[in-house]
Design a protein around this motif. Structure first.
Motif, PDB file in Angstrom:
ATOM      1  N   SER A   1      -1.254  -9.754   5.029  1.00 54.25           N
ATOM      2  CA  SER A   1      -1.468  -8.308   4.970  1.00 54.25           C
ATOM      3  C   SER A   1      -2.433  -7.843   6.053  1.00 54.25           C
ATOM      4  O   SER A   1      -2.188  -6.850   6.748  1.00 54.25           O
ATOM      5  CB  SER A   1      -2.019  -7.922   3.587  1.00 54.25           C
ATOM      6  OG  SER A   1      -2.380  -6.566   3.540  1.00 54.25           O
ATOM      7  N   LYS A   2      -3.513  -8.602   6.218  1.00 51.05           N
ATOM      8  CA  LYS A   2      -4.503  -8.246   7.237  1.00 51.05           C
ATOM      9  C   LYS A   2      -3.928  -8.380   8.645  1.00 51.05           C
ATOM     10  O   LYS A   2      -4.174  -7.543   9.518  1.00 51.05           O
ATOM     11  CB  LYS A   2      -5.729  -9.153   7.084  1.00 51.05           C
ATOM     12  CG  LYS A   2      -6.886  -8.779   7.978  1.00 51.05           C
ATOM     13  CD  LYS A   2      -8.025  -9.789   7.854  1.00 51.05           C
ATOM     14  CE  LYS A   2      -8.588  -9.812   6.463  1.00 51.05           C
ATOM     15  NZ  LYS A   2      -9.759 -10.736   6.348  1.00 51.05           N
ATOM     16  N   GLY A   3      -3.127  -9.425   8.858  1.00 53.93           N
ATOM     17  CA  GLY A   3      -2.531  -9.631  10.172  1.00 53.93           C
ATOM     18  C   GLY A   3      -1.516  -8.554  10.524  1.00 53.93           C
ATOM     19  O   GLY A   3      -1.456  -8.100  11.671  1.00 53.93           O
ATOM     20  N   VAL A   4      -0.732  -8.136   9.542  1.00 53.90           N
ATOM     21  CA  VAL A   4       0.271  -7.089   9.781  1.00 53.90           C
ATOM     22  C   VAL A   4      -0.401  -5.763  10.127  1.00 53.90           C
ATOM     23  O   VAL A   4       0.078  -5.013  10.982  1.00 53.90           O
ATOM     24  CB  VAL A   4       1.187  -6.926   8.544  1.00 53.90           C
ATOM     25  CG1 VAL A   4       2.064  -5.688   8.678  1.00 53.90           C
ATOM     26  CG2 VAL A   4       2.062  -8.155   8.366  1.00 53.90           C
ATOM     27  N   LEU A   5      -1.543  -5.500   9.485  1.00 53.12           N
ATOM     28  CA  LEU A   5      -2.252  -4.236   9.740  1.00 53.12           C
ATOM     29  C   LEU A   5      -2.779  -4.145  11.163  1.00 53.12           C
ATOM     30  O   LEU A   5      -3.002  -3.044  11.673  1.00 53.12           O
ATOM     31  CB  LEU A   5      -3.411  -4.067   8.757  1.00 53.12           C
ATOM     32  CG  LEU A   5      -3.071  -3.492   7.389  1.00 53.12           C
ATOM     33  CD1 LEU A   5      -4.332  -3.340   6.553  1.00 53.12           C
ATOM     34  CD2 LEU A   5      -2.371  -2.147   7.517  1.00 53.12           C
TER      35      LEU A   5
ATOM     36  N   ILE B   1      -0.567  -2.469  -7.494  1.00 48.45           N
ATOM     37  CA  ILE B   1       0.269  -1.265  -7.427  1.00 48.45           C
ATOM     38  C   ILE B   1      -0.469  -0.136  -6.709  1.00 48.45           C
ATOM     39  O   ILE B   1       0.106   0.577  -5.870  1.00 48.45           O
ATOM     40  CB  ILE B   1       0.678  -0.816  -8.845  1.00 48.45           C
ATOM     41  CG1 ILE B   1       1.630  -1.853  -9.473  1.00 48.45           C
ATOM     42  CG2 ILE B   1       1.350   0.555  -8.813  1.00 48.45           C
ATOM     43  CD1 ILE B   1       1.979  -1.565 -10.910  1.00 48.45           C
ATOM     44  N   LYS B   2      -1.754   0.014  -7.022  1.00 50.10           N
ATOM     45  CA  LYS B   2      -2.553   1.061  -6.389  1.00 50.10           C
ATOM     46  C   LYS B   2      -2.658   0.841  -4.882  1.00 50.10           C
ATOM     47  O   LYS B   2      -2.503   1.784  -4.093  1.00 50.10           O
ATOM     48  CB  LYS B   2      -3.953   1.080  -7.007  1.00 50.10           C
ATOM     49  CG  LYS B   2      -4.856   2.178  -6.467  1.00 50.10           C
ATOM     50  CD  LYS B   2      -6.217   2.144  -7.153  1.00 50.10           C
ATOM     51  CE  LYS B   2      -7.136   3.215  -6.576  1.00 50.10           C
ATOM     52  NZ  LYS B   2      -8.475   3.178  -7.238  1.00 50.10           N
ATOM     53  N   SER B   3      -2.907  -0.400  -4.477  1.00 47.92           N
ATOM     54  CA  SER B   3      -3.022  -0.713  -3.053  1.00 47.92           C
ATOM     55  C   SER B   3      -1.693  -0.515  -2.336  1.00 47.92           C
ATOM     56  O   SER B   3      -1.645   0.023  -1.223  1.00 47.92           O
ATOM     57  CB  SER B   3      -3.503  -2.159  -2.881  1.00 47.92           C
ATOM     58  OG  SER B   3      -3.611  -2.497  -1.523  1.00 47.92           O
TER      59      SER B   3
ATOM     60  N   GLY C   1       1.046  -3.379   2.185  1.00 45.22           N
ATOM     61  CA  GLY C   1       0.881  -3.010   0.779  1.00 45.22           C
ATOM     62  C   GLY C   1       1.603  -3.962  -0.159  1.00 45.22           C
ATOM     63  O   GLY C   1       1.084  -4.316  -1.232  1.00 45.22           O
ATOM     64  N   ALA C   2       2.799  -4.392   0.229  1.00 48.69           N
ATOM     65  CA  ALA C   2       3.552  -5.348  -0.580  1.00 48.69           C
ATOM     66  C   ALA C   2       2.808  -6.679  -0.670  1.00 48.69           C
ATOM     67  O   ALA C   2       2.748  -7.310  -1.731  1.00 48.69           O
ATOM     68  CB  ALA C   2       4.944  -5.552   0.014  1.00 48.69           C
ATOM     69  N   MET C   3       2.223  -7.113   0.461  1.00 46.27           N
ATOM     70  CA  MET C   3       1.446  -8.347   0.458  1.00 46.27           C
ATOM     71  C   MET C   3       0.181  -8.206  -0.392  1.00 46.27           C
ATOM     72  O   MET C   3      -0.232  -9.151  -1.072  1.00 46.27           O
ATOM     73  CB  MET C   3       1.066  -8.722   1.897  1.00 46.27           C
ATOM     74  CG  MET C   3       2.228  -9.181   2.757  1.00 46.27           C
ATOM     75  SD  MET C   3       2.985 -10.729   2.204  1.00 46.27           S
ATOM     76  CE  MET C   3       4.464 -10.078   1.392  1.00 46.27           C
ATOM     77  N   ASP C   4      -0.433  -7.032  -0.358  1.00 48.47           N
ATOM     78  CA  ASP C   4      -1.610  -6.779  -1.192  1.00 48.47           C
ATOM     79  C   ASP C   4      -1.256  -6.841  -2.676  1.00 48.47           C
ATOM     80  O   ASP C   4      -2.049  -7.307  -3.498  1.00 48.47           O
ATOM     81  CB  ASP C   4      -2.213  -5.410  -0.866  1.00 48.47           C
ATOM     82  CG  ASP C   4      -3.045  -5.438   0.406  1.00 48.47           C
ATOM     83  OD1 ASP C   4      -3.459  -6.546   0.807  1.00 48.47           O
ATOM     84  OD2 ASP C   4      -3.276  -4.364   0.998  1.00 48.47           O
ATOM     85  N   PHE C   5      -0.068  -6.354  -3.019  1.00 52.56           N
ATOM     86  CA  PHE C   5       0.380  -6.410  -4.419  1.00 52.56           C
ATOM     87  C   PHE C   5       0.489  -7.864  -4.870  1.00 52.56           C
ATOM     88  O   PHE C   5       0.020  -8.234  -5.952  1.00 52.56           O
ATOM     89  CB  PHE C   5       1.724  -5.705  -4.573  1.00 52.56           C
ATOM     90  CG  PHE C   5       2.322  -5.851  -5.949  1.00 52.56           C
ATOM     91  CD1 PHE C   5       1.842  -5.101  -7.009  1.00 52.56           C
ATOM     92  CD2 PHE C   5       3.350  -6.764  -6.185  1.00 52.56           C
ATOM     93  CE1 PHE C   5       2.376  -5.246  -8.285  1.00 52.56           C
ATOM     94  CE2 PHE C   5       3.883  -6.918  -7.446  1.00 52.56           C
ATOM     95  CZ  PHE C   5       3.399  -6.150  -8.502  1.00 52.56           C
ATOM     96  N   ILE C   6       1.091  -8.697  -4.037  1.00 52.07           N
ATOM     97  CA  ILE C   6       1.213 -10.125  -4.362  1.00 52.07           C
ATOM     98  C   ILE C   6      -0.160 -10.773  -4.437  1.00 52.07           C
ATOM     99  O   ILE C   6      -0.451 -11.573  -5.344  1.00 52.07           O
ATOM    100  CB  ILE C   6       2.087 -10.840  -3.310  1.00 52.07           C
ATOM    101  CG1 ILE C   6       3.510 -10.277  -3.334  1.00 52.07           C
ATOM    102  CG2 ILE C   6       2.100 -12.349  -3.552  1.00 52.07           C
ATOM    103  CD1 ILE C   6       4.388 -10.824  -2.224  1.00 52.07           C
ATOM    104  N   SER C   7      -1.034 -10.412  -3.492  1.00 53.49           N
ATOM    105  CA  SER C   7      -2.371 -10.997  -3.439  1.00 53.49           C
ATOM    106  C   SER C   7      -3.193 -10.652  -4.673  1.00 53.49           C
ATOM    107  O   SER C   7      -3.792 -11.530  -5.301  1.00 53.49           O
ATOM    108  CB  SER C   7      -3.093 -10.513  -2.175  1.00 53.49           C
ATOM    109  OG  SER C   7      -4.431 -10.972  -2.159  1.00 53.49           O
TER     110      SER C   7
END
Length: 279
Positions: free
Chosen positions: A134-138, A170-172, A218-224
């Motif tokens: 997620s951080k890398g994609v951003l 979900i919020k992220s 955001g999808a990666m943050d949901f998984i994380s």
């Protein structure tokens, strides 16, 4: 000689900076350094300390990289699984020494510990890897304000169970999707106000890349967050207390005006901490 050492230290930090920024639970061992009758400027003392810790960090390099979230923190995964396997064998043995009933209880405890530690290690690694992705994609979106806001939120909000993890995820994700959509309009406008036509083109590029990158992040943050919630949900109260790191002593006071490097003084350290809190 001194300039070559400084250059080597800076190169070392640049190469492994990202890994150092995402380590968790690394077993770093740095022996104490005792200096007596120190005479010199502040820069001299800083140079001695920097040279010392650069050598120690290089010796702990594999431990640092092994605890990096970029590769799923394999050291933490191995430690968790090995703890579970140890309990799986030793708990029943300790119980059967006292009797068959206690042995049965030990078998249940050992099996539960193996399952719990395996879940913690697996989902902990999954959380680390997805957060790093997620951080890398951003980085592609190049929205520094959003990246800083995300980092602050991740440090402040830690899910204690699976329900909090799903909720935070979900919020992220929703926030990332919303920022990606609105950024298509706001980024070009903001860029045009700052740098005119060039800023408009730059903002348009950021907005378009953010439209793709932010939803993926955001999808990666949901998984994380969900994985982190599952991991923390399986922790016992004792393990939760052990996860909290407490400072052994207050930070040392550096006497800038006198330019003296003194022995640690607990009263001075307490006074410094009190004054910093007032700010």
């Amino acid at each position: 000689m001194k300039m070559e050492s400084d250059a080597g230290f800076n190169t070392f930090l640049k190469r492994f900076g990202l890994a150092l920024n995402t380590i968790e639970g690394a077993p770093i061992k740095i022996n104490a350094l005792e200096l007596r009758d120190v005479v010199g400027t502040l820069n001299d003392v800083v140079y001695i300390l920097k040279d010392r810790y650069m050598i120690r960090l290089k010796r702990n390099l594999f431990s640092i990289l092994g605890a990096s979230s970029l590769i799923g923190n394999p050291i933490q995964l191995v430690n968790n699984v090995s703890s579970g396997v140890k309990d799986f064998f030793y708990k029943p043995i300790e119980g059967f020494v006292e009797g068959p009933i206690e042995g049965g209880k030990g078998l249940v405890k050992g099996t539960g510990s193996l399952f719990r530690h395996t879940v913690q290690g697996t989902f902990g690694s999954m959380s680390s890897i997805s957060s790093s992705i997620s951080k890398g994609v951003l980085v592609l979106a190049n929205d520094k304000d959003y990246m800083k806001e995300r980092e602050d939120a991740n440090h402040k909000n830690r899910p204690e169970n699976v329900f909090e993890g799903v909720g935070m995820g979900i919020k992220s994700a929703a926030k990332s999707f919303g920022s990606g959509i609105t950024g298509v309009v706001t980024m070009p406008v903001s860029g045009a106000k700052k740098k005119g036509f060039v800023g408009f083109l730059s903002g348009t590029f950021k907005g378009v890349t953010g439209l793709v990158a932010k939803p993926i992040s955001g999808a990666m943050d949901f998984i994380s967050k969900t994985s982190e919630g599952i991991k923390n949900n399986t922790m016992t109260q004792e393990e939760g207390r052990n996860m909290k790191i407490e400072r052994i002593r207050l930070p040392r006071v550096f006497y800038a005006r006198e330019k003296i490097f003194r022995v640690f003084d607990e009263l001075h350290a307490y006074s410094q901490a009190f004054l910093l809190k007032q700010k």
